[in-house]
Write a protein that holds these residues in place. Structure first.
Motif, PDB file in Angstrom:
ATOM      1  N   THR A 114       0.705  -1.163   0.230  1.00  0.00           N
ATOM      2  CA  THR A 114      -0.098   0.038   0.038  1.00  0.00           C
ATOM      3  C   THR A 114       0.918   1.303  -0.035  1.00  0.00           C
ATOM      4  O   THR A 114       1.819   1.260   0.860  1.00  0.00           O
ATOM      5  CB  THR A 114      -0.947  -0.048   1.250  1.00  0.00           C
ATOM      6  N   LYS A 115       0.728   2.358  -0.999  1.00  0.00           N
ATOM      7  CA  LYS A 115       1.327   3.444  -0.918  1.00  0.00           C
ATOM      8  C   LYS A 115       0.378   4.606  -1.172  1.00  0.00           C
ATOM      9  O   LYS A 115      -0.434   4.566  -2.102  1.00  0.00           O
ATOM     10  CB  LYS A 115       2.371   3.222  -2.004  1.00  0.00           C
ATOM     11  N   TYR A 116       0.044   5.421  -0.228  1.00  0.00           N
ATOM     12  CA  TYR A 116      -0.788   6.709  -0.125  1.00  0.00           C
ATOM     13  C   TYR A 116      -0.191   7.695  -1.027  1.00  0.00           C
ATOM     14  O   TYR A 116       0.255   8.735  -0.311  1.00  0.00           O
ATOM     15  CB  TYR A 116      -1.415   6.956   1.092  1.00  0.00           C
ATOM     16  N   ASP A 117      -0.098   8.012  -2.322  1.00  0.00           N
ATOM     17  CA  ASP A 117       0.459   8.902  -3.112  1.00  0.00           C
ATOM     18  C   ASP A 117      -0.173   9.536  -4.271  1.00  0.00           C
ATOM     19  O   ASP A 117       0.059  10.388  -4.853  1.00  0.00           O
ATOM     20  CB  ASP A 117       1.913   8.303  -3.704  1.00  0.00           C
ATOM     21  N   SER A 118      -1.563   8.966  -4.144  1.00  0.00           N
ATOM     22  CA  SER A 118      -2.500   9.832  -4.951  1.00  0.00           C
ATOM     23  C   SER A 118      -2.552  11.375  -4.813  1.00  0.00           C
ATOM     24  O   SER A 118      -2.604  11.751  -3.684  1.00  0.00           O
ATOM     25  CB  SER A 118      -4.055   9.225  -4.796  1.00  0.00           C
ATOM     26  N   LYS A 143      -0.369  13.276  -5.401  1.00  0.00           N
ATOM     27  CA  LYS A 143       1.272  13.887  -5.030  1.00  0.00           C
ATOM     28  C   LYS A 143       1.820  13.921  -6.504  1.00  0.00           C
ATOM     29  O   LYS A 143       1.586  13.244  -7.344  1.00  0.00           O
ATOM     30  CB  LYS A 143       2.100  13.002  -4.158  1.00  0.00           C
TER      31      LYS A 143
END
Length: 105
Positions: free
Chosen positions: A4-8, A10
């Motif tokens: 999981t990577k929360y980079d939406s 950015k």
């Protein structure tokens, strides 16, 4: 499976052309040797950085690829000037010297 990577939303810095970053870095390296690292963070009148960027663009437009003093790309210098302007605006050390015409209702 993927982590999981929360980079939406950015900025995707991987889209930046490496050649542009390299040429801008060369201009910054020249500035570091001439003035000191991060000297620009102390602030400038905004017109000085815009003027520098435009002079480098003009020299490039007139057929000169490299700045004779630094040996670095004129376009790299122009990018560096604009990057410095953006940075000092964010830091709050820019002195906004733009002409601001009156807006009439």
């Amino acid at each position: 499976m993927s982590g999981t990577k929360y980079d939406s939303g950015k900025a995707d810095l991987s889209l930046l052309p490496l050649v542009a970053l390299e040429q801008m870095a060369r201009a910054f390296m020249y500035g570091e040797a001439k003035y000191a690292r991060y000297n620009y963070c102390k602030g400038f009148d905004t017109h000085r950085l815009i003027g520098a960027a435009l002079r480098h663009i003009n020299q490039w437009q007139n057929g000169e690829d490299l700045d004779p003093e630094s040996g670095a790309s004129h376009l790299g210098h122009a990018l560096a000037s604009i990057a410095m302007l953006l940075h000092i605006m964010e830091l709050g050390t820019a002195r906004d010297t733009r002409y601001k015409r009156e807006v009439k209702p």
